[in-house]
Design an enzyme around this catalytic site. Sequence first.
Site, PDB file in Angstrom:
ATOM      1  N   LYS A  36      30.670   9.988   6.026  1.00 26.40           N
ATOM      2  CA  LYS A  36      30.245   9.094   7.120  1.00 26.40           C
ATOM      3  C   LYS A  36      31.028   7.786   7.094  1.00 26.40           C
ATOM      4  O   LYS A  36      31.615   7.370   8.094  1.00 26.40           O
ATOM      5  CB  LYS A  36      28.751   8.779   7.009  1.00 26.40           C
ATOM      6  CG  LYS A  36      27.844   9.973   6.956  1.00 26.40           C
ATOM      7  CD  LYS A  36      26.411   9.564   6.744  1.00 26.40           C
ATOM      8  CE  LYS A  36      26.228   8.619   5.586  1.00 26.40           C
ATOM      9  NZ  LYS A  36      26.710   9.170   4.295  1.00 26.40           N
ATOM     10  N   PRO A 108      22.432   5.481   5.414  1.00 28.23           N
ATOM     11  CA  PRO A 108      22.514   6.216   4.154  1.00 28.23           C
ATOM     12  C   PRO A 108      22.218   7.695   4.330  1.00 28.23           C
ATOM     13  O   PRO A 108      21.374   8.080   5.130  1.00 28.23           O
ATOM     14  CB  PRO A 108      21.442   5.553   3.284  1.00 28.23           C
ATOM     15  CG  PRO A 108      21.228   4.210   3.898  1.00 28.23           C
ATOM     16  CD  PRO A 108      21.452   4.408   5.364  1.00 28.23           C
ATOM     17  N   GLY A 474     -32.355   4.713   6.053  1.00 28.23           N
ATOM     18  CA  GLY A 474     -33.249   4.461   4.930  1.00 28.23           C
ATOM     19  C   GLY A 474     -32.906   3.226   4.138  1.00 28.23           C
ATOM     20  O   GLY A 474     -33.609   2.889   3.171  1.00 28.23           O
ATOM     21  N   SER A 545     -24.086   2.463  12.480  1.00 30.80           N
ATOM     22  CA  SER A 545     -22.694   2.086  12.819  1.00 30.80           C
ATOM     23  C   SER A 545     -21.765   2.361  11.637  1.00 30.80           C
ATOM     24  O   SER A 545     -21.267   1.434  10.995  1.00 30.80           O
ATOM     25  CB  SER A 545     -22.603   0.620  13.252  1.00 30.80           C
ATOM     26  OG  SER A 545     -23.277  -0.250  12.392  1.00 30.80           O
TER      27      SER A 545
END
Length: 641
Positions: A36, A108, A474, A545
Amino acid sequence: MGEPAERLEGRHVAADGSAAAARLRLVIVGHVDHGKSTLIGRLLYDTGSLPDGKYEQLVAVAARRGVPFEFANVTDALQAERDQNVTIDTTQIGFRTARRPCVLIDAPGHKEFLKNMVTGAAGADAAIVVVDAHDGVREQSRRHALLLKLLGIGQVAVAVNKMDLAGFDAGLFDRVAAEYTAFLATLGLTPVAVVPVSARDGDNVAGPSGRMPWYGGPTIADVIDGFTVPGPAAGGPLRLAVQAIYRFDRRRIVAGRLESGTLRVGDRLLFLPSGKQSRVRSIEEWSAPVRHAATAGETVGLTLTDELFLGRGEVACTLEDTPSRTARFSARLFWLGRRPFVAGQRYTFKLATQEFTGEAVTLSAAVDASTLEPVAGMETPQLAAGEIGEVTIRTHRPVVVDPYGRVPALGRFVVQDGLEVCGGGIVLESDEPAAAMAPVAAHLTRSHGLVSREAREARLGHRGAVVWFTGLSGAGKSTLARALERELFARGRQVCVLDGDNVRLGLNADLGFSDEDRAENIRRVAEVARLFAEQGTIVITAFISPFRSDRLRARAILQRDGLDLPFVEVYLSTPLEVCATRDPKQLYARARAGEIPAFTGVSAPFEPPDQAELVLDTSRRSPEEATLELAGYLEPRIEIR
């Protein structure tokens, strides 16, 4: 190729005097040692794009070190790279052809440096993949192609390099070209050209090769000139990612990058995820005249007609065309981390200017990046390095996204494991459609009564507020909510309780208990609580929730439009085994028997708050003690300032 392009009065012009095309961002990728950097160095040299004296300097350095000169050293900017002959970071170099200016990105190729390759390729317009003619198509060659596809780079060419070492064998070239072209086809990519080259000697780089008469196609330089540069997304939906807020000359300036669309003075903007709205008063740049418009790709400062309190991570859009404001989206993820990506584990995500935490709630369709074969053993969902999966991400607060195919900047993200970038992906779709907010935002205007909030507070003697109980079934939410209501009422406060069962018997009777319905249940309750709190009432909610993202969304609703009323999240951290013994409705027993699906604490998760205002374990103190602690915490926060 002719003479290289020249600079003239700030514009790029070709040798024939015609205006050059727009700047192309080109990434060069390939397996380590396939050439490259050599290809880039030779291309720069052959087209006269190296700075004056650079070539001679590098030749002299090589001579002093007693090593042969290599064109790869043109781009290998780090001394460690010269010593190891491995590119370990992305290098960007300005480059000129006869047609256009370019930015060359040498990315790379070594497996250990794939993350840097992703960084380099993320902003490219086109790519050239380098394949060694003798070595053939390797694992990294396939993996890089897949990464290019995931990053949305559709313009790809192939350079079959080191043809000199392969004896310029046309048959060998044809076999390599056919194999790689077939692989690209499985990804939906068609190379614009496959070019046989010898980067070291310059064959078919900037000019045709006399040693390969059997090839009559374009050179690498010709291929680069043939790539197209995508035009700015000026015609797309308006998206401005807020980067920072500055105070200057008594003005509040919203600074950000216009990722898509066109922005004009007078436009009405919706900021997400906050939901705040205002009009554009002015568009400004540092030390430049005030402007009337800006287009995609520009970074500008805005002043607004309203003084909004915004922050980094907001996304501005029009009321008619919004992105999704969501806490859940599906994505395609490529993982590169040393540790596997595991469903249910918390990670940090960065998308445009947003940074948020979340986890994968589903993970499927994992494939190996090099072979595209499915990954076996998904009983414990995870992705190893180099694997790709389809994931559903649940975030811990509402975020703003677009599908990648619609607005790439709002649909591309990276993932951090701790402080390390370990992966990236693209948004496929959101669980909340983009159009969901548009009708409300476009056609409704918030109404304000003739009795001010301050007048109500003065009569009541206190401010409105929201006390949000969360915890397992609970844990004592309803018990403490009612006890706190009685205590505050006895002190002369206006107070009410929104209980989970009561709300589901009426307002939310149409909702079930799926993740989506639970989220909508909490959204509606938060909106109702806001309305009451604005009128001066202390609202106490008692809801399991279970998801952080839903509770954060509720908090955001209560603080929307700059509302500064107290929001007190109270987490009842009572252990599961204690909660199960307080089971008058026998819910835990029925859930463990399989009669109640998706029951929190048994067959569905509960996510404790990260930063609740109060944490109480009701197994360690009496209801009376807890109530007095709650009232004592709240009282100074509702006093009229």
